[in-house]
Design a protein around this motif. Structure first.
Motif, short mmCIF file in Angstrom:
data_model
loop_
_atom_site.label_atom_id
_atom_site.label_comp_id
_atom_site.label_asym_id
_atom_site.label_seq_id
_atom_site.Cartn_x
_atom_site.Cartn_y
_atom_site.Cartn_z
N THR A 278 0.83 -1.21 0.00
CA THR A 278 0.00 0.00 0.00
C THR A 278 0.86 1.25 0.00
N CYS A 279 1.92 1.23 0.80
CA CYS A 279 2.80 2.39 0.87
C CYS A 279 3.52 2.60 -0.46
N SER A 280 3.86 1.53 -1.15
CA SER A 280 4.56 1.65 -2.44
C SER A 280 3.70 2.37 -3.46
N THR A 281 2.43 1.97 -3.57
CA THR A 281 1.55 2.65 -4.53
C THR A 281 1.28 4.09 -4.10
N ALA A 282 1.19 4.32 -2.78
CA ALA A 282 0.98 5.68 -2.30
C ALA A 282 2.19 6.56 -2.62
N LEU A 283 3.39 6.00 -2.43
CA LEU A 283 4.61 6.77 -2.73
C LEU A 283 4.77 7.00 -4.23
N LEU A 284 4.35 6.04 -5.03
CA LEU A 284 4.39 6.23 -6.48
C LEU A 284 3.53 7.42 -6.88
N SER A 285 2.34 7.50 -6.28
CA SER A 285 1.47 8.63 -6.56
C SER A 285 2.08 9.92 -6.06
N VAL B 125 13.85 16.45 2.58
CA VAL B 125 12.78 16.62 3.57
C VAL B 125 11.43 16.26 2.96
N LEU B 126 11.20 16.69 1.73
CA LEU B 126 9.95 16.34 1.06
C LEU B 126 9.79 14.83 0.93
N MET B 127 10.88 14.15 0.57
CA MET B 127 10.82 12.70 0.41
C MET B 127 10.54 12.01 1.75
N LEU B 128 11.24 12.45 2.81
CA LEU B 128 10.99 11.87 4.13
C LEU B 128 9.58 12.15 4.62
N MET B 129 9.10 13.36 4.35
CA MET B 129 7.75 13.71 4.77
C MET B 129 6.72 12.91 4.01
N ALA B 130 6.95 12.75 2.71
CA ALA B 130 6.02 11.94 1.92
C ALA B 130 6.03 10.49 2.36
N LEU B 131 7.23 9.97 2.70
CA LEU B 131 7.34 8.58 3.16
C LEU B 131 6.59 8.38 4.47
N SER B 132 6.81 9.28 5.43
CA SER B 132 6.14 9.14 6.72
C SER B 132 4.63 9.29 6.59
N ALA B 133 4.19 10.23 5.75
CA ALA B 133 2.74 10.39 5.54
C ALA B 133 2.15 9.20 4.82
N ALA B 134 2.89 8.63 3.86
CA ALA B 134 2.40 7.46 3.14
C ALA B 134 2.27 6.26 4.06
N LEU B 135 3.27 6.06 4.93
CA LEU B 135 3.20 4.96 5.89
C LEU B 135 2.02 5.13 6.84
#
Length: 427
Positions: free
Chosen positions: A258-265, A312-322
């Motif tokens: 689920t996180c992978s598809t969310a991060l892809l988006s 920071v954007l990548m880390l923030m997107a990762l934490s929000a996606a998780l």
């Protein structure tokens, strides 16, 4: 067996986790609608809303200035004022502002309400033609609060009436040998002291965090629902749970998928955001003022980020996606069917929409640590900080840590739910 028992077992076996993740990702890839919502929509919609929408608004506002409106009049204005109202003008940026057409009317309110006139001016029987004569009041009837009227006919009429006042005062002062500057001994020049990136971000910058979080949610929603309620409905979840794979590993595998598809988006959304800058510069070159200086136009903005802000954007997107993925899985597992799960997860979007609406008033609120300790909200605030160039690294670190902590709690809830027969066999 309870979820706590599974957690207490030996470490997770990643071989089985990757098998679950691979299965869920293949299931998502086969769904073309999920791919469209995860890839194409973020790439297209963010440039459209950050460039196209402001450009459309800017053209609409400037179009009202170039359009010739019908203005009703009651009474007889002086010829000089009539000329000011009907003459075309050029603003400081060199743009043409069309005059208005004056038409006699009898009922001002009825003329505006029925559309006979865009606005109506009611002149008193005697109107001053020189400074020093008794003052008079001109009544302006228009649809106050209407954006079309405010950006068009109302601003034109106010400018013409103010110009007429200035003309009378200047003529009176000149007749007495007094310069026009006598009435304005002090002038104020406003200079923009904001950071270049903050000035370039535009007035609609608050929409960027909302779109990125919405794309993360939309990208993970299909996978989360299909891997929980969808498998319940198809009867395949029971087969997976009786296999040698531990239920904690099943949850982690589904979370990663689920996180992978969310991060892809999210990645596609971020790509669209980065592309919006060059597109904006290409479509909306800065206008030039009378002295040749650049004049900022439009409501949109441009994003220029540093390597640190990208991380920071990548880390923030990762934490929000998780976090959002764990929330989707924890909620969807309680549904009996795919359709029921959709009704459960739809309100989650309100967690993004409501705070995003408040972001337009972010300048009124202080950036306290408590704001960055609110899950989901902190992600939008950090993204807005990056867009505006006001990033605070300690607060961003706090936001990431909070999101990861809440993710761990939601994963624990999901593992516990997967261990309860009343939940798994609810259909």
């Amino acid at each position: 067996m309870s979820g706590s028992t599974w957690v207490q077992r030996s470490g997770l076996r990643w071989k089985f986790i990757w098998q679950v993740t691979r299965k869920e990702l293949l299931s998502t890839v086969r769904d073309r609608r999920a791919l469209v919502s995860s890839i194409l929509l973020p790439l297209l919609l963010i440039p459209v809303f950050t460039v196209g929408f402001p450009l459309l608004l800017g053209q609409a506002f400037s179009g009202q200035q170039q359009e010739v409106q019908r203005v009703g009049i009651v009474g007889a204005p002086p010829q000089s004022l009539r000329s000011r109202l009907t003459a075309d003008r050029t603003d400081s940026a060199g743009r043409r502002q069309a005059g208005v057409v004056l038409v006699p009317v009898t009922d001002p309110q009825a003329a505006v309400r029925t559309g006979t006139a865009d606005a109506v001016l009611v002149f008193p029987p005697t109107l001053p033609t020189r400074a020093g004569e008794p003052s008079a009041t001109v009544k302006l009837y228009a649809k106050v609060g209407n954006l079309k009227a405010e950006s068009g006919v109302i601003s034109k009429l106010n400018a013409a009436l103010e110009g007429y006042n200035t003309e009378l005062v200047s003529a009176g002062l000149n007749a007495r040998g007094i310069p026009s500057s006598f009435l304005t001994p002090l002038r104020v020049q406003t200079l923009d002291a904001s950071r270049p990136q903050e000035a370039a971000s535009g007035q609609l910058a608050f929409l960027v965090p909302m779109f990125l979080l919405q794309f993360i949610l939309a990208g993970g929603m299909a996978t989360a629902i299909d891997s929980t309620a969808g498998e319940k409905e198809r009867g395949t979840l029971e087969v997976l749970l009786v296999s040698p794979i531990r239920r904690s590993e099943v949850v982690v595998g589904k979370l990663l998928a689920t996180c992978s598809t969310a991060l892809l988006s999210a990645a596609c959304g971020l790509t669209g955001l980065l592309l919006s800058g060059p597109v904006s510069r290409l479509l909306t070159p800065p206008a030039r003022g009378s002295a040749g200086s650049a004049v900022t136009t439009g409501l949109g903005g441009q994003l220029s980020v540093t390597p640190v802000s990208v991380i920071v954007l990548m880390l923030m997107a990762l934490s929000a996606a998780l976090l959002l993925s764990a929330l989707l899985i924890a909620v969807s597992i309680f549904a009996r069917s795919y359709k029921e799960a959709q009704t459960y997860v739809t309100p989650i979007s309100l967690l993004i929409v409501f705070p995003a609406i408040g972001l337009q008033f972010a300048d009124f609120f202080g950036r306290a640590a408590g704001l960055y300790a609110l899950p989901v909200v902190n992600a939008m605030v950090v993204i807005l900080d990056v867009v505006k160039g006001t990033l605070n690294l300690p607060f961003a670190g706090l936001a990431v840590a909070v999101n990861l902590l809440v993710t761990a709690l939601l994963v624990g809830l999901a593992v516990r739910s997967f261990g309860r027969e009343a939940v798994i066999f609810r259909n």
